[in-house]
Design a protein around this motif. Sequence first.
Motif, PDB file in Angstrom:
ATOM      1  N   PRO A 225      -4.094  14.077  -0.910  1.00 33.12           N
ATOM      2  CA  PRO A 225      -3.582  12.705  -0.919  1.00 33.12           C
ATOM      3  C   PRO A 225      -4.654  11.748  -1.445  1.00 33.12           C
ATOM      4  N   ILE A 226      -4.208  10.704  -2.125  1.00 34.11           N
ATOM      5  CA  ILE A 226      -5.161   9.735  -2.690  1.00 34.11           C
ATOM      6  C   ILE A 226      -5.006   8.391  -1.977  1.00 34.11           C
ATOM      7  N   LEU A 227      -6.125   7.902  -1.452  1.00 29.50           N
ATOM      8  CA  LEU A 227      -6.152   6.564  -0.843  1.00 29.50           C
ATOM      9  C   LEU A 227      -6.865   5.644  -1.832  1.00 29.50           C
ATOM     10  N   ILE A 228      -6.355   4.433  -1.990  1.00 30.00           N
ATOM     11  CA  ILE A 228      -7.028   3.514  -2.922  1.00 30.00           C
ATOM     12  C   ILE A 228      -7.768   2.452  -2.118  1.00 30.00           C
ATOM     13  N   LYS A 229      -9.060   2.352  -2.387  1.00 31.12           N
ATOM     14  CA  LYS A 229      -9.939   1.471  -1.592  1.00 31.12           C
ATOM     15  C   LYS A 229     -10.350   0.248  -2.401  1.00 31.12           C
ATOM     16  N   GLY A 230     -10.364  -0.893  -1.740  1.00 30.91           N
ATOM     17  CA  GLY A 230     -10.952  -2.080  -2.376  1.00 30.91           C
ATOM     18  C   GLY A 230      -9.916  -3.109  -2.765  1.00 30.91           C
ATOM     19  N   LEU A 231      -8.691  -3.015  -2.238  1.00 27.51           N
ATOM     20  CA  LEU A 231      -7.737  -4.050  -2.639  1.00 27.51           C
ATOM     21  C   LEU A 231      -7.640  -5.164  -1.599  1.00 27.51           C
ATOM     22  N   LEU A 232      -7.270  -6.333  -2.092  1.00 25.38           N
ATOM     23  CA  LEU A 232      -7.244  -7.529  -1.247  1.00 25.38           C
ATOM     24  C   LEU A 232      -5.970  -8.346  -1.454  1.00 25.38           C
ATOM     25  N   THR A 233      -5.043  -7.863  -2.293  1.00 18.34           N
ATOM     26  CA  THR A 233      -3.842  -8.653  -2.561  1.00 18.34           C
ATOM     27  C   THR A 233      -2.577  -7.815  -2.343  1.00 18.34           C
ATOM     28  N   ASP A 236      -1.572  -5.799  -5.464  1.00 21.09           N
ATOM     29  CA  ASP A 236      -2.228  -4.507  -5.654  1.00 21.09           C
ATOM     30  C   ASP A 236      -1.735  -3.466  -4.642  1.00 21.09           C
ATOM     31  N   ALA A 237      -1.350  -3.932  -3.445  1.00 23.18           N
ATOM     32  CA  ALA A 237      -0.804  -2.980  -2.461  1.00 23.18           C
ATOM     33  C   ALA A 237       0.479  -2.371  -3.007  1.00 23.18           C
ATOM     34  N   LEU A 238       1.291  -3.206  -3.632  1.00 22.83           N
ATOM     35  CA  LEU A 238       2.545  -2.703  -4.205  1.00 22.83           C
ATOM     36  C   LEU A 238       2.290  -1.756  -5.360  1.00 22.83           C
ATOM     37  N   LYS A 239       1.311  -2.108  -6.191  1.00 21.68           N
ATOM     38  CA  LYS A 239       0.946  -1.234  -7.314  1.00 21.68           C
ATOM     39  C   LYS A 239       0.545   0.145  -6.772  1.00 21.68           C
ATOM     40  N   ALA A 240      -0.238   0.116  -5.699  1.00 20.88           N
ATOM     41  CA  ALA A 240      -0.702   1.382  -5.117  1.00 20.88           C
ATOM     42  C   ALA A 240       0.489   2.229  -4.677  1.00 20.88           C
ATOM     43  N   GLU A 242       3.547   2.028  -5.936  1.00 23.07           N
ATOM     44  CA  GLU A 242       4.261   2.446  -7.142  1.00 23.07           C
ATOM     45  C   GLU A 242       3.640   3.698  -7.756  1.00 23.07           C
ATOM     46  N   VAL A 243       2.294   3.739  -7.762  1.00 23.48           N
ATOM     47  CA  VAL A 243       1.650   4.888  -8.410  1.00 23.48           C
ATOM     48  C   VAL A 243       1.533   6.096  -7.480  1.00 23.48           C
ATOM     49  N   GLY A 244       2.054   5.964  -6.270  1.00 22.95           N
ATOM     50  CA  GLY A 244       2.120   7.120  -5.377  1.00 22.95           C
ATOM     51  C   GLY A 244       0.878   7.357  -4.537  1.00 22.95           C
ATOM     52  N   ALA A 245       0.146   6.282  -4.233  1.00 30.60           N
ATOM     53  CA  ALA A 245      -1.007   6.459  -3.339  1.00 30.60           C
ATOM     54  C   ALA A 245      -0.495   6.797  -1.935  1.00 30.60           C
ATOM     55  N   ALA A 246      -1.282   7.592  -1.217  1.00 32.06           N
ATOM     56  CA  ALA A 246      -0.891   7.955   0.144  1.00 32.06           C
ATOM     57  C   ALA A 246      -1.194   6.829   1.120  1.00 32.06           C
ATOM     58  N   GLY A 247      -2.043   5.893   0.703  1.00 32.58           N
ATOM     59  CA  GLY A 247      -2.407   4.779   1.570  1.00 32.58           C
ATOM     60  C   GLY A 247      -3.398   3.875   0.864  1.00 32.58           C
ATOM     61  N   ILE A 248      -3.704   2.758   1.504  1.00 29.20           N
ATOM     62  CA  ILE A 248      -4.647   1.817   0.896  1.00 29.20           C
ATOM     63  C   ILE A 248      -5.735   1.467   1.907  1.00 29.20           C
ATOM     64  N   ILE A 249      -6.876   1.078   1.383  1.00 33.38           N
ATOM     65  CA  ILE A 249      -7.955   0.604   2.250  1.00 33.38           C
ATOM     66  C   ILE A 249      -8.285  -0.813   1.808  1.00 33.38           C
ATOM     67  N   VAL A 250      -7.900  -1.765   2.640  1.00 29.59           N
ATOM     68  CA  VAL A 250      -8.159  -3.169   2.339  1.00 29.59           C
ATOM     69  C   VAL A 250      -9.667  -3.396   2.502  1.00 29.59           C
ATOM     70  N   GLU A 290       0.219   3.607  14.955  1.00 30.37           N
ATOM     71  CA  GLU A 290       0.184   4.410  13.730  1.00 30.37           C
ATOM     72  C   GLU A 290      -0.419   3.628  12.581  1.00 30.37           C
ATOM     73  N   GLN A 291      -0.793   4.353  11.565  1.00 30.92           N
ATOM     74  CA  GLN A 291      -1.453   3.785  10.388  1.00 30.92           C
ATOM     75  C   GLN A 291      -0.631   2.651   9.790  1.00 30.92           C
ATOM     76  N   ILE A 292      -0.973   1.428  10.137  1.00 26.02           N
ATOM     77  CA  ILE A 292      -0.130   0.307   9.730  1.00 26.02           C
ATOM     78  C   ILE A 292       0.090   0.246   8.228  1.00 26.02           C
ATOM     79  N   PHE A 293      -0.915   0.576   7.449  1.00 26.08           N
ATOM     80  CA  PHE A 293      -0.725   0.445   6.018  1.00 26.08           C
ATOM     81  C   PHE A 293      -0.537   1.801   5.335  1.00 26.08           C
ATOM     82  N   SER A 294       0.064   2.739   6.046  1.00 29.86           N
ATOM     83  CA  SER A 294       0.360   4.014   5.386  1.00 29.86           C
ATOM     84  C   SER A 294       1.462   3.789   4.363  1.00 29.86           C
ATOM     85  N   ARG A 295       1.575   4.712   3.423  1.00 32.22           N
ATOM     86  CA  ARG A 295       2.582   4.607   2.377  1.00 32.22           C
ATOM     87  C   ARG A 295       3.982   4.458   2.965  1.00 32.22           C
TER      88      ARG A 295
END
Length: 304
Positions: A225-233, A236-240, A242-250, A290-295
């Motif tokens: 699974p791919i988590l994308i780190k470093g977003l603040l908007t 970008d969360a929506l983009k993540a 769309e591209v199938g990220a498993a989660g995001i790290i704000v 649970e992981q609030i910002f999971s996919r």
Amino acid sequence: MAEEPVNVNGFRELARQTLPKMYYDFFTGGAEDQYTLKENEEAFHRITIQPRILVDTSSIDLSTMVLGYSISMPVMIAPTSRHKLANPSGEIATARAASTCNTIMVLSISSTCTLEEVAACCNAVRFFQLCVYKRRDITAKLVQRAENNGYKAIVLTGDSPRHGRREADIKNKIIIPELKNVEGLLSTKIVADKGSNLDALANQTRDPSFSWEDIGWLKSITKLPILIKGLLTHEDALKALEVGAAGIIVSNHGGRQLDYCPPTISVLEEWFMLLVEKFRFSWTEECGKEQIFSRQWLLEHKLS
Ligand SMILES: Cc1cc2nc3c(=O)[nH]c(=O)nc-3n(C[C@H](O)[C@H](O)[C@H](O)COP(=O)(O)O)c2cc1C
């Protein structure tokens, strides 16, 4: 003799007293005017607690789940580079601490122990943090090695196409050890006679063109699974998603990349308020621990 530290401020003071100034500045410094670095801390001071009393606290369970792995508390170890500059055992010591505390460690690609050494030293659940190099073949090799060595996810850092302008490092003309994970693969020996060697290294090796369109390539080379780190908007969360990220790290990278970004905790607070308002949901009932910002969670609640 220095006092025994009892909190993070004590450890910072101990580091100031014992580390060479160049390394102390590297660990504690932020980008440019260090506005975001300072605000990261200040923003926490502005948050107060409204305690409820007379609650049975004889048994407290802070455990939670991240990507299906149970951890003892909602605290993980963020990827940070070059631990041997502060401790001879480097990331091995950090991984053992993660194991003892039963939490997840994210190993930085810029570690001073190899990812294999860290994998062999303990049974902590580990994720591997990635910056994409211009040499895609080497990036792919690293991802493969992470997968072969039992790392459970790839954390793609998206906020560092270039190195943050850390003025203390520039003034100190910081020189750093070669990167262990790419030894023999990529020359990371930089001899910059002015400024920061870190800047020169990042600019020489990282691929600044890597963007959302390239996530497909990353997904094609790994089952992890791919988590994308470093977003603040939100955008970008929506983009993540769309591209199938498993989660995001704000994250604002601890104020070390782009200065004048909002403090991370304020972004989280704002998102939380927005979600509460938008869906009128109760934090504990619907979201639980649970992981609030999971996919899945983001999709279910259509954050937009
Ligand atoms: C000394 C140091 C080194 C760091 N190295 C990395 C790194 O190699 N990769 C990365 O993605 N983040 C790195 N970070 C950023 C952290 O992972 C983390 O984002 C930051 O410390 C906390 O800020 P946040 O709450 O906004 O995420 C580093 C931070 C520090 C203090």
